[in-house]
Scaffold this active site. Structure first.
Site, PDB file in Angstrom:
ATOM      1  N   CYS B 407     -15.177 -15.408  -9.608  1.00  0.00           N
ATOM      2  CA  CYS B 407     -13.960 -16.014 -10.141  1.00  0.00           C
ATOM      3  C   CYS B 407     -14.199 -16.825 -11.404  1.00  0.00           C
ATOM      4  O   CYS B 407     -13.368 -16.845 -12.307  1.00  0.00           O
ATOM      5  CB  CYS B 407     -13.284 -16.852  -9.080  1.00  0.00           C
ATOM      6  SG  CYS B 407     -14.368 -18.055  -8.328  1.00  0.00           S
ATOM      7  N   HIS B 451     -13.293 -21.944  -5.619  1.00  0.00           N
ATOM      8  CA  HIS B 451     -12.587 -20.976  -6.456  1.00  0.00           C
ATOM      9  C   HIS B 451     -12.361 -21.591  -7.840  1.00  0.00           C
ATOM     10  O   HIS B 451     -12.409 -22.807  -8.002  1.00  0.00           O
ATOM     11  CB  HIS B 451     -11.248 -20.621  -5.788  1.00  0.00           C
ATOM     12  CG  HIS B 451     -10.582 -19.436  -6.402  1.00  0.00           C
ATOM     13  ND1 HIS B 451     -11.234 -18.244  -6.622  1.00  0.00           N
ATOM     14  CD2 HIS B 451      -9.302 -19.249  -6.818  1.00  0.00           C
ATOM     15  CE1 HIS B 451     -10.398 -17.382  -7.162  1.00  0.00           C
ATOM     16  NE2 HIS B 451      -9.208 -17.974  -7.288  1.00  0.00           N
ATOM     17  N   ASP B 467      -4.030 -16.747 -11.825  1.00  0.00           N
ATOM     18  CA  ASP B 467      -5.320 -16.482 -11.194  1.00  0.00           C
ATOM     19  C   ASP B 467      -5.749 -15.067 -11.515  1.00  0.00           C
ATOM     20  O   ASP B 467      -5.289 -14.111 -10.911  1.00  0.00           O
ATOM     21  CB  ASP B 467      -5.206 -16.651  -9.671  1.00  0.00           C
ATOM     22  CG  ASP B 467      -6.582 -16.597  -9.016  1.00  0.00           C
ATOM     23  OD1 ASP B 467      -7.556 -16.314  -9.737  1.00  0.00           O
ATOM     24  OD2 ASP B 467      -6.655 -16.831  -7.801  1.00  0.00           O
TER      25      ASP B 467
END
Lengths: 305, 670
Positions: B407, B451, B467
């Protein structure tokens, strides 16, 4: 026969004035086949008491003065070579008398002390490999002086336990002392004492002591007393089973002196200080002289019923 | 007093207590501490056996100095919590060697209690708490052993008494826990350093979060008033990173000032409570646009929450999130805009060129952002925990060559491109999702839920979250990391013992979740029970939060307990025993009212004698009872038929007794 007992008590009373309780305890001690330790200052009548006892009971009497150079042979006896018969002949020591006054027992060395104490325990002595029976009845009165302890060998707890009772005569009351001073000399009073109990009678009385009834309720009382010393934090250690046996035997003898065929709690209470005070030590008392107050405390702590 | 020795029992318990008390600390201390304790204990035992003597003054002084030096070398300082606790422990051991009499032993035992408490500075979990109970029992046993006679040789009795005493103290403890005022500390100490703890860091380089995702440790727990929202809403914001140096994203302090942020909140509210594990840092976790009225924290301008002190132990707070939030819709200041567009001069030329191209193709910022997200979705990007290492121009290499990343790669690259295209953007790190504990109805958020995503400021909309990872691996967001890594098999590959790895095995998972629930309740209800919770409890139970009224209530409660206790004590004793003993007790109770009850240690005949003197009129009845009593109790080996006559005799005596004690006969004074 029981009248003879009270007569004997009265006879000693006349010699040792104002000490009837101690005399009764001493008699109970003999009846219970125990031995007696008297702890008191010099001149309080220890010797008089033992001599009077010996006379009244018709026992042969020997006094052993314990000193630091006393040897076991001086107590037990020695074998001496006899030139005529070309054999060793045993010369019995003073231990072979029926009533022995072991005076100032803590002045002798432990070796000599233990010679006497072993004889007390076993009822026999072994010299040069031969075992010799001590007379029956056999009664030891040992004395020690509670003051001026330097140069003495204090009896260890294990040996103190061999004495059924420890007594302290104490000063006489003023009235008794007045009588003492005004009356005849001790020596003549002693000589006036007649034997009142024969050996047979004494043995019979001793045999009767275990027959005195001790009920379950009374045994429970003794057990409560003994267990209290074992579980309480005030006592450094508890009473031994030998102590509880001794307590019961002494209480029975006391009941007998009271002309009763059964034991009541008051009998136990009467003998308890004499029987347990030398066997107990308070936790916070390293000297070991607090037994008497501990015995009183014990009597107050435990309910008799 | 100097002659008094320490009983053997007490020494044995004292040494055991030292072991129990020291053990929790030993894991944090160097190995030679254990050796030193063994040495001191052996020496003390030898002293007790009268083999060795006490150390002399010089040796003791040297030992003290050496201890100080050793602590200094081991901890690097003599002040601070770790060093002082270590010093205390060492002196606690050395004190053994000058423990001559019971008073010294008392000092050591009291020190032990203190050391027991210090362990809680480092850990407040349930296992340690239970273990410390054992420590308390053993310490009390040592105290009891110290009071026992030297000849008594029953160590278990001391332990039994100690356990019984502490059990009896339990209600008092609960009472104190509930009612004792939680006073604010007079001073604060720096709690143990927690540098080595795993957790988010305030910078983000390539592969940082991928490394963190290997850890099964717990980050925090969260519970909600009402239903738990879907995973796509569970973006727990911790930090915003706005500075980029070509490789690493870091915080821009100037953008996190304590300055109110304009937030428009509307829609349904969502109250939640977070219990964060200690991190040694002060950032907290919150949903976007949350407000919190907890006094121990504050809100920053970048919409994150910070604790006022670093989290050295678990920290609980409540906050409220809203269905719709719009942050800073009015616009950015010029300084903010500058900082949010900041990029290093010469990095990633290909990405910059691509950003120019996108800018030309899309007029509006929103369209550009969407195009970028579509790009991640449609091109063959791959989501992996094992990304290839990247070179100097990391964003270029990632976007155009490797296209494999975790991520942080996606978030970093997207923020870079947005900034290059002139759109203010920042990286947000935190946690996403969480595991539901169905037993407790709360979320468990682990380190592997860490994250990174982005926020971009769009005109007319304010800050918006995006995201990019969701475009690449939607299962990561919806079902968690384990699901997303199922094919790759890299989920917790380095932690074979982690409980989270065995979620598939039903009973293991059940056990894990139950244990976690217990821990959560412990933290929520016990450790987090501070003055606020206390007041809330009082309000619920007593209907008031006024200290005076509470004091009166508590005192009256204590008074009530004492009255009940007194009534129990004063209640007539229950009679028990053989018929003879019952009769004896009955008579005693009756005669007590006349002041003639049996005295301590008084036998039947003595009592009889006393009664005969005190009550001359009742002599016949007294003798009637006591003669039968003695006869029945003592004249036979077993209780006989006289037992039947005891009761009537007792009744006769009881009936004959006067209501009041007659005046003492003059001759009976003894």
């Amino acid at each position: 026969m029981k009248d003879a007992l009270s007569a004997a008590q009265d006879a000693i009373d006349k010699v040792l004035l104002g000490k009837s309780q101690s005399i009764k305890l001493a008699l109970a001690c003999i009846l219970a086949k125990g031995h007696l330790l008297i702890e008191d200052l010099p001149g309080m009548g220890k010797t008089t008491l033992s001599q009077a006892l010996a006379r009244v009971l018709g026992m042969s009497y020997q006094r052993i003065q314990f000193t630091s150079d006393l040897l076991p042979g001086d107590i037990l006896g020695t074998s001496v070579f006899d030139r005529n018969s070309a054999q060793f002949v045993f010369h019995p020591g003073p231990i072979f008398a029926e009533l022995i006054l072991a005076d100032e027992i803590n002045r002798a060395t432990p070796k000599s002390q233990s010679a006497l104490l072993e004889a007390m325990e076993e009822g026999q002595v072994t010299v040069d490999g031969a075992t010799r029976q001590l007379p029956d009845p056999f009664f030891v009165i040992a004395t020690q002086n509670p003051v001026s302890q330097s140069g003495t060998f204090a009896l260890p707890e294990s040996q103190l336990d061999r004495f059924l009772m420890r007594l302290s005569l104490g000063y006489p009351s003023e009235a008794a002392e007045k009588n003492l001073l005004m009356g005849a000399e001790r020596r003549t009073r002693l000589d006036a004492v007649e034997p009142l109990l024969g050996h047979e009678q004494l043995r019979a009385l001793q045999a009767q002591v275990p027959q005195v009834t001790a009920s379950e309720a009374l045994i429970d009382y003794i057990l409560r007393l003994v267990n209290h010393t074992r579980n309480s934090d005030s006592c450094a250690w508890g009473l031994s089973p030998r102590a509880s046996l001794g307590l019961l035997a002494a209480a029975r003898a006391w009941a007998m002196l009271e002309q009763r065929h059964y034991v009541i709690p008051e009998d136990v209470q009467a003998v308890l200080p004499a029987v347990v005070s030398h066997r107990l030590r308070a936790t916070n008392d390293p000297t070991g002289h607090g037994g008497d107050s501990l015995a009183r405390w014990l009597l107050n702590e435990v309910s008799p019923v | 007093m100097s002659a008094a020795l320490i009983p053997r029992n007490a020494l044995a318990w004292l040494l055991s207590a030292q072991v129990v008390v020291l053990l929790p600390h030993l894991t944090r201390l160097p190995w030679w501490v254990a050796v030193l304790w063994l040495g001191c204990a052996a020496w003390r035992v030898q002293i007790q056996r009268m083999r060795w003597g006490y150390p002399g003054r010089i040796l003791r002084t040297a030992g003290l100095l050496l201890t100080g030096v050793a602590v200094f070398f081991s901890q690097g300082t003599l002040i601070g919590l770790d060093a002082t606790v270590m010093l205390l422990l060492l002196l606690f051991m050395l004190k053994l060697l000058e423990m001559r009499n019971p008073r010294d032993a008392l000092v050591v035992i009291y020190l032990g209690f203190f050391i027991l408490a210090t362990a809680f500075l480092f850990d407040q979990g349930i296992p340690l708490t239970l273990y410390q109970c054992v420590g308390a029992v053993v310490l009390v046993a040592a105290l009891i052993g110290l009071q026992q006679s030297p000849a008594r040789n029953d160590p278990w009795r001391a332990l039994r008494s100690a356990a019984a005493m502490l059990l009896q103290a339990l209600p008092l403890m609960l009472l104190m826990f509930l009612f004792f005022p939680r006073l604010a500390p007079l001073w604060t100490i720096n709690l143990p350093s927690t540098e080595s703890r795993t957790g988010l860091s305030d910078t983000m380089g390539p592969a940082d979060i991928a490394n963190l995702a290997q850890s099964p440790e717990l980050a925090f727990r969260a519970s909600f008033e009402g239903d738990i929202p879907p995973p796509s809403r569970l973006y727990w914001r911790a930090l915003t990173l706005s500075r980029f140096d070509g490789r690493v994203w870091s915080q821009d302090r100037l953008l996190e000032r304590r300055q109110p942020l304009a937030v428009e909140r509307s829609g349904a509210t969502l109250d939640y409570q977070v219990i964060a594990q200690p991190t040694g840092r002060n950032w907290l976790y919150s949903l976007p646009g949350s407000v919190s009225d907890s006094p121990e924290l504050r809100a920053l301008r970048d919409d994150t929450l910070r604790a006022k002190r670093p989290l050295s132990s678990t920290f609980g707070y409540t906050a409220t999130a809203f269905e719709r939030v719009q942050r800073q819709r009015d616009g950015l200041t010029e300084d903010e805009r500058q900082r949010l567009l900041q990029l290093p001069e010469d990095s990633d030329p290909r990405s910059r060129a691509w950003a120019e191209e996108l800018r030309q193709r899309h007029a509006s910022d929103a369209e550009l952002v969407n195009a970028l997200l579509r790009h991640f979705n449609q091109q063959p990007f791959h989501y992996t925990l094992r990304p290839p290492t990247l070179g100097r121009h990391s964003n270029d290499e990632f976007l155009f060559d490797t296209r494999r990343g975790f991520c942080e790669h996606y978030a970093g690259a997207m923020t870079f491109v947005l900034r290059a295209a002139g759109i203010p953007a920042r990286v947000v790190t935190g946690y996403q999702g969480g595991e539901l504990n169905p037993r407790g109805g709360y979320l468990l958020v682990h380190q592997f839920d860490a994250h990174a995503w982005i926020e971009a400021w769009l005109p007319g909309q304010g800050w918006q979250s995006f995201d990019p990872t969701f475009q690449v691996a939607p299962s990561r967001i919806e079902r968690g990391l384990e699901e997303a890594m199922r094919e790759e098999g890299s989920f917790l590959a380095d932690a074979p013992l982690a409980g989270s790895r065995y979620r598939d095995i039903g009973w293991v998972n059940n056990l894990r979740l139950t244990w976690d629930d217990i821990n959560y309740q412990w933290q929520l209800r016990v450790l987090n029970f501070q003055s606020e919770e206390q007041l809330a409890l009082f309000k619920r139970w007593l209907g008031t939060a006024d200290w005076r009224r509470i004091g009166v209530l508590v005192l009256s409660l204590v008074g009530l307990v004492m009255v009940v206790q007194a009534l129990i004590w004063l209640r007539p004793r229950r009679l028990s025993g053989s018929p003879a003993q019952l009769a004896w007790q009955q008579l005693d109770q009756r005669l007590c009212k006349l002041g003639l009850g049996v005295r301590a240690g008084e036998g039947p005949r003595d009592w009889q004698q006393r009664l005969r003197q005190a009550l001359p009129q009742q002599r016949a009845a007294i003798d009637g009872f006591f003669d039968r009593f003695v006869e029945q109790s003592y004249a036979q080996r077993q209780p006989g038929e006289a037992q039947a006559q005891l009761k009537p005799a007792l009744q006769t005596l009881l009936r004959s007794l006067p209501r009041r004690r007659p005046p003492a006969p003059s001759q009976a004074l003894d």
